[in-house]
Design a protein around this motif. Structure first.
Motif, PDB file in Angstrom:
ATOM      1  N   GLN A  31       0.938  -1.054  -0.226  1.00 31.31           N
ATOM      2  CA  GLN A  31      -0.088  -0.092  -0.308  1.00 31.31           C
ATOM      3  C   GLN A  31       0.668   1.368   0.414  1.00 31.31           C
ATOM      4  OE1 GLN A  31      -0.724  -1.961   3.233  1.00 31.31           O
ATOM      5  NE2 GLN A  31      -2.373  -3.143   2.565  1.00 31.31           N
ATOM      6  N   GLU A  32       1.956   1.080  -0.283  1.00 29.43           N
ATOM      7  CA  GLU A  32       2.668   2.324   0.244  1.00 29.43           C
ATOM      8  C   GLU A  32       3.542   3.051  -1.522  1.00 29.43           C
ATOM      9  OE1 GLU A  32       6.563   0.237   1.131  1.00 29.43           O
ATOM     10  OE2 GLU A  32       5.591  -0.087   3.568  1.00 29.43           O
ATOM     11  N   TYR A  33       1.867   3.627  -1.160  1.00 23.58           N
ATOM     12  CA  TYR A  33       1.949   4.408  -2.422  1.00 23.58           C
ATOM     13  C   TYR A  33       1.265   6.159  -2.377  1.00 23.58           C
ATOM     14  CZ  TYR A  33       2.346   0.196  -5.730  1.00 23.58           C
ATOM     15  OH  TYR A  33       2.484  -0.940  -6.164  1.00 23.58           O
ATOM     16  N   ASN A  73       0.020  -0.131  13.067  1.00 25.13           N
ATOM     17  CA  ASN A  73       0.858  -0.343  11.357  1.00 25.13           C
ATOM     18  C   ASN A  73       1.268   0.662  11.148  1.00 25.13           C
ATOM     19  OD1 ASN A  73      -1.908  -3.025  11.739  1.00 25.13           O
ATOM     20  ND2 ASN A  73       0.465  -3.636  11.347  1.00 25.13           N
ATOM     21  N   GLU A  74       2.122  -0.212   9.659  1.00 22.77           N
ATOM     22  CA  GLU A  74       2.695   0.611   8.854  1.00 22.77           C
ATOM     23  C   GLU A  74       1.298   0.283   7.759  1.00 22.77           C
ATOM     24  OE1 GLU A  74       5.604   0.325   5.900  1.00 22.77           O
ATOM     25  OE2 GLU A  74       5.979   2.037   6.479  1.00 22.77           O
ATOM     26  N   SER A  75       1.769   0.434   6.545  1.00 18.56           N
ATOM     27  CA  SER A  75       0.367  -0.883   6.149  1.00 18.56           C
ATOM     28  C   SER A  75       0.225   0.726   5.443  1.00 18.56           C
ATOM     29  CB  SER A  75      -0.435  -1.133   6.605  1.00 18.56           C
ATOM     30  OG  SER A  75       0.186  -2.006   7.462  1.00 18.56           O
ATOM     31  N   ALA A  92       3.250  -3.333  13.325  1.00 16.48           N
ATOM     32  CA  ALA A  92       3.648  -4.252  11.640  1.00 16.48           C
ATOM     33  C   ALA A  92       3.897  -3.470  10.802  1.00 16.48           C
ATOM     34  CB  ALA A  92       2.860  -5.482  11.727  1.00 16.48           C
ATOM     35  N   HIS A  93       4.749  -3.876  10.728  1.00 16.19           N
ATOM     36  CA  HIS A  93       4.927  -2.399   9.264  1.00 16.19           C
ATOM     37  C   HIS A  93       4.632  -4.138   7.726  1.00 16.19           C
ATOM     38  CE1 HIS A  93       7.176   1.283  10.037  1.00 16.19           C
ATOM     39  NE2 HIS A  93       6.333   1.100  11.131  1.00 16.19           N
ATOM     40  N   GLU A  94       4.214  -3.869   6.848  1.00 19.61           N
ATOM     41  CA  GLU A  94       4.258  -3.412   5.453  1.00 19.61           C
ATOM     42  C   GLU A  94       3.062  -4.871   5.028  1.00 19.61           C
ATOM     43  OE1 GLU A  94       7.426  -4.238   6.354  1.00 19.61           O
ATOM     44  OE2 GLU A  94       8.117  -2.405   5.501  1.00 19.61           O
ATOM     45  N   ALA A  95       2.705  -5.027   6.745  1.00 20.57           N
ATOM     46  CA  ALA A  95       1.343  -6.260   6.903  1.00 20.57           C
ATOM     47  C   ALA A  95       0.119  -5.426   6.267  1.00 20.57           C
ATOM     48  CB  ALA A  95       1.060  -5.556   8.624  1.00 20.57           C
ATOM     49  N   THR A  99       6.392   7.754   6.201  1.00 13.64           N
ATOM     50  CA  THR A  99       7.544   9.271   6.105  1.00 13.64           C
ATOM     51  C   THR A  99       9.034   8.565   5.579  1.00 13.64           C
ATOM     52  OG1 THR A  99       6.579   9.697   8.108  1.00 13.64           O
ATOM     53  CG2 THR A  99       9.193  10.520   7.213  1.00 13.64           C
ATOM     54  N   GLU A 100       9.041   7.412   5.673  1.00 11.89           N
ATOM     55  CA  GLU A 100      10.150   6.623   5.182  1.00 11.89           C
ATOM     56  C   GLU A 100      10.372   7.302   3.990  1.00 11.89           C
ATOM     57  OE1 GLU A 100      10.023   2.358   5.350  1.00 11.89           O
ATOM     58  OE2 GLU A 100       8.204   2.196   4.206  1.00 11.89           O
ATOM     59  N   TYR A 101       9.545   7.507   2.735  1.00 14.84           N
ATOM     60  CA  TYR A 101       9.318   7.509   1.125  1.00 14.84           C
ATOM     61  C   TYR A 101       9.833   9.233   1.444  1.00 14.84           C
ATOM     62  CZ  TYR A 101       8.163   3.621  -0.002  1.00 14.84           C
ATOM     63  OH  TYR A 101       7.694   2.280   0.055  1.00 14.84           O
TER      64      TYR A 101
HETATM   65 CA    CA Z   1       7.697   0.435   4.699  1.00 13.02          CA
END
Ligand code: CA
Ligand code: NOJ
Length: 725
Positions: A190-192, A523-525, A504-507, A529-531
């Motif tokens: 979902q990292e869009y 969750n990150e999901s 949980a990240h990327e879950a 901010t990493e982007y």
């Molecule tokens: Ca991530």
């Protein structure tokens, strides 16, 4: 909940008629109509204050007919006609029974935006049967003042015991070519960044929106993810999502561009199957939240979703506490430091690679001395915890190779002394936050989980940030398939046994399961901010997340970046953080989470210590929240009252155009005096050209005060309002 009794076979034909039943929300604003079409298709429609939210839409399933695990006798020899009948769970239904009821109760979340939540709905449960296959289901609708939830229930029955879903066909027919805030439908990430467009423009913009990720799998150019936020052509704000995603694949939506109808699109497993079910079984809820006021969607939407989840299964929740933390993290994300200990080996293998005699690369951040600096800083400034990533062996080639046995979650690098550092943290009154990157190898994580959690317990850790970067191993499976959903759930429930809080990240994106398992504190999901260090996010990204990702639960967004020019940390990284400092501060209020990180490095907080004061002051648990202004993609202003005092905190995040506003402080208690500290963008601030320009002003205020404020492009403001005693 009452069970339906089905009188099978007898008399069902008599009930074969087109049937209509209306359900109203408690305040009457929503009206849902259920009927069967002439060919027996379950059909619903939804209106809000007389306006169409969902036009007549069908509900049902297509089942897989040829599979060795199915219970229909001699599958491979089933004649075609029979197979067709078995596959069809969409039409040919008759009504067996309907029941209505009302629930009105209030419950207290363990942590939250508010300290109590009202669960008030009218319910219609329609039991339907397919006479030609002698199979039944119940479609349960719950209509709240904020919108609708519905789910499918498969009662225990002789002709539907074990079955495989080919596709769920829940339709959501839109009443116009709405504006949507969408991300590409994807089985893995979902990292869009969000794209804002008309529904009819999704397919032509899809390729542009589909940016690269370590693991990604699109399925259709008209596929989008939930929570999907729309602004309808009739002025309504409409949100489609799901609640209580348990033992079922995550749902995306696929649009039929001609009819502007969305249909559920489940995530398959490695075999292409979309869910192995055994009756009795209830699916997750499909949610349709709508209002003529955008604030209601962002504020009440999450409450509706929590209400559709089961109450807490953890009896003693006293060990679950909101967490404000710093971490040895941003320096790795930006490339200033590394997770890896050595650069000596082309690949590494746990138990084989000789780390003791390996040459350190000189950039390994999770070392004793550096971690101690973070512990000291956390302790001095009142943080609860220090996240340390890259503490354990295996990071030299941690993803990209579909590696199975990549980490063991218990073996530290030679320069990280687990016992000594935890003892040091304890002496300073802080905790170290554990980090379990799995590299998507869920099989390996489950293999080690008990030992890993026990190791945490033995060493004084009470929270873990986990992660699922890269393709899922076992290979061929996806991040949002039924198997993988079950893995995330297993990790959460097992953590509860050990009194461990999970982030949980990327879950999978949350669906309110944290009501049932409140140890899932984050969750990150979504695109976090990493982007901002991987090329930057759109400056209005944070004005959309509260209408989308946050509907299902809190996000570990990791705000608090003060140095926007990433090359100052790593000369090779030319990314820019598209945000002003005032905007970063506001995120602690606008991005609700019981878990908040101050993500930047210590040096930057020392440099801007006056702005840092807001991060120190802002609570992570709230008594009450007021959504003051909201427009997805444009702005969002929220005021929240500290759970443990009369102090209030206000945050505003702003989109790409500068904006002035007047904030009424009428939420303050009448007759009380307060001191407001306002952290605002300076006149010439701008997310790109002048992100670090802010002013801090202090004022005496009360419930009659108004504040006139201006937010820069990509900016905002943050206000702490403390009672003067
Ligand atoms: Ca991530
Ligand atoms: C992705 C996570 O979102 C990030 O926070 C973490 O640092 C890396 N994976 C490494 O685990």
């Amino acid at each position: 909940m009452k069970n339906f009794k089905f009188i099978l076979g007898v008399g069902i034909a008599m009930m074969n008629m087109v049937y209509g039943q209306e359900l109203k929300s408690p305040n009457g604003d929503f009206v849902m109509d259920f009927s069967l079409s002439k060919d027996g298709k379950p059909t619903y429609q939804l209106k809000y204050k007389g306006k169409d939210v969902v036009k007549p839409s069908h509900l049902g399933f297509e089942f897989k007919t040829k599979h060795k695990e199915m219970d229909f006798a001699v599958q491979d020899r089933v004649e075609d006609e029979k197979a067709k009948d078995i596959a069809n769970f969409l039409s040919g239904f008759t009504i067996v029974d309907t029941k209505t009821s009302t629930v009105d109760e209030t419950w207290k979340p363990v942590w939250g935006e508010v300290d109590k939540i009202r669960n008030h709905f009218n319910e219609l449960a329609v039991a339907v049967s397919q006479p030609n296959t002698d199979r039944q289901m119940v479609i349960r609708f719950r209509l709240f003042d904020e919108g609708l939830g519905f789910r499918y229930e498969f009662p225990e029955q002789k002709n539907l015991k074990y079955f495989v879903i080919k596709e769920e066909h829940s339709q959501f027919a839109m009443a116009g070519d709405h504006t949507a805030f969408w991300i590409p439908g994807d089985y893995d990430t979902q990292e869009y960044d969000f794209t804002e467009s008309k529904l009819s423009e999704i397919s032509s913009l899809f390729d542009k929106a589909y940016i690269g990720n370590a693991s990604q799998k699109a399925f259709s150019k008209t596929g989008v993810q939930t929570a999907l936020m729309m602004k309808a052509t009739n002025g309504l704000y409409i949100n489609l999502h799901e609640a209580a995603l348990i033992n079922y694949p995550a749902m995306s939506l696929n649009l039929d561009e001609k009819t502007l109808t969305f249909e559920s699109w489940l995530t398959p497993d490695a075999l292409g199957d979309k869910g192995y079910l055994q009756a009795p079984f209830n699916t997750p809820w499909r949610t349709i939240i709508a209002s003529d006021d955008a604030r209601e969607v962002a504020f009440k939407g999450p409450q509706l979703i929590y209400n559709l989840n089961e109450p807490s299964k953890i009896k003693d929740t006293s060990w679950i506490k909101p967490v404000k933390y710093v971490g040895v993290w941003w320096e790795m994300i930006t490339g200033k430091s590394s997770w890896a200990y050595t650069d000596e080996y082309p690949t590494v293998q746990l138990g084989v690679t000789d780390y003791k005699n390996a040459k350190p690369n000189g950039k390994h951040a999770a070392n004793n001395q550096h971690v101690k600096e973070y512990i000291d800083f956390a302790s001095e400034h009142g943080f609860d915890a220090v996240l340390v990533e890259g503490w354990n062996e295996g990071w030299e080639d941690w993803f990209g190779n579909h590696k199975d046995y990549v980490f063991d979650f218990v073996t530290p690098y030679p320069d990280f002394d687990v016992k000594a550092l935890n003892a040091y943290a304890k002496s300073k009154g802080v905790k170290i936050m554990m980090h379990h990157e799995t590299s998507g190898s869920i099989r390996n994580y489950e293999r080690h989980l008990d030992k890993a959690y026990k190791f945490m317990q033995d060493n004084g850790y009470n929270s873990v940030k986990s992660g699922y970067v890269g393709d899922i191993v076992p290979r061929g499976d996806y991040h949002y398939s039924q198997n993988t959903i079950n893995h995330y759930q297993y990790a959460i429930e097992k953590a509860a046994d050990y009194k461990i809080m999970v982030n949980a990240h990327e879950a999978v994106r949350p669906t309110g399961v944290a009501r049932t398992w409140p140890n899932l504190i984050g969750n990150e999901s979504a695109r976090g901010t990493e982007y901002q260090a991987f090329g930057g996010s759109k400056p209005n990204h944070v004005t959309i997340l509260p209408f989308t990702r946050l509907l299902g639960g809190p996000m570990d967004y990791t705000p608090g970046i003060f140095e926007m020019d990433v090359k100052k940390l790593n000369p090779n990284n030319h990314s820019h953080v598209n945000s002003t400092i005032a905007n970063q501060l506001a995120l602690y209020v606008t991005m609700y989470s019981p878990l908040q990180m101050a993500a930047d490095i210590i040096e930057h907080y020392k440099r801007f210590s006056d702005a840092f004061q807001f991060i120190k002051d802002v609570p992570v648990d709230w008594q009450d929240s007021k959504y003051l202004e909201a427009e997805p993609g444009k702005y969002l202003t929220i005021a929240r009252q500290d759970k443990n005092s009369n102090n209030w905190f206000v945050g505003n995040v702003n989109g790409t155009d500068a904006r002035s506003t007047k904030i009424k402080l009428d939420f303050l208690e009448k007759g009380k005096k307060y001191e407001a500290t306002i952290y605002a963008d300076a006149k010439d601030a701008h997310y790109k050209t002048n992100p670090q320009a802010y002013n801090i002003e202090t004022k005496k205020v009360d419930a009659k005060s108004n504040l006139n404020l201006t937010s820069a492009p990509g900016g905002g403001f943050a206000i702490s309002i403390k009672e003067i005693k």
